[in-house]
Design a protein around this motif. Structure first.
Motif, short mmCIF file in Angstrom:
data_model
loop_
_atom_site.label_atom_id
_atom_site.label_comp_id
_atom_site.label_asym_id
_atom_site.label_seq_id
_atom_site.Cartn_x
_atom_site.Cartn_y
_atom_site.Cartn_z
N CYS A 186 38.46 52.87 57.83
CA CYS A 186 38.13 53.16 59.22
C CYS A 186 38.89 52.17 60.10
O CYS A 186 38.94 50.98 59.79
N ASN B 154 40.69 55.04 51.44
CA ASN B 154 39.96 55.50 52.62
C ASN B 154 39.47 54.31 53.41
O ASN B 154 39.11 53.28 52.84
N ASN C 25 38.25 57.56 61.15
CA ASN C 25 38.29 57.59 59.69
C ASN C 25 39.70 57.96 59.29
O ASN C 25 40.26 58.94 59.80
#
Length: 75
Positions: A49, A47, A28
């Motif tokens: 991954c 944000n 992450n």
């Protein structure tokens, strides 16, 4: 969209936390930087991954938008 006048957008920033690009895994992360659209710079925090597979073959820490889009669609 004025594609003729503004044919591209760009994002320039950093990925946090700092990753060990030689270790496989799912991480992450947060990309912090500047997004430029229609010639206007705006700060952005995104944000996401990152999946590293066969990471020992990674030569640098650049990921193209098409790769990011593919990985993001798998989330």
């Amino acid at each position: 969209m004025e594609s003729d006048k503004f044919p591209s957008a760009k994002f320039k920033g950093t990925i946090e936390p700092v990753l060990d690009w030689t270790k496989d895994g799912e991480y992450n992360v947060t990309a912090k930087g500047t997004l430029t659209v229609h010639g206007v710079d705006q700060p952005r925090t995104i944000n996401g991954c990152i999946f590293l597979i066969s990471a020992k073959n990674v030569s640098n820490n650049f990921i193209s938008f098409s790769q990011f889009k593919y990985l993001h669609s798998k989330l």
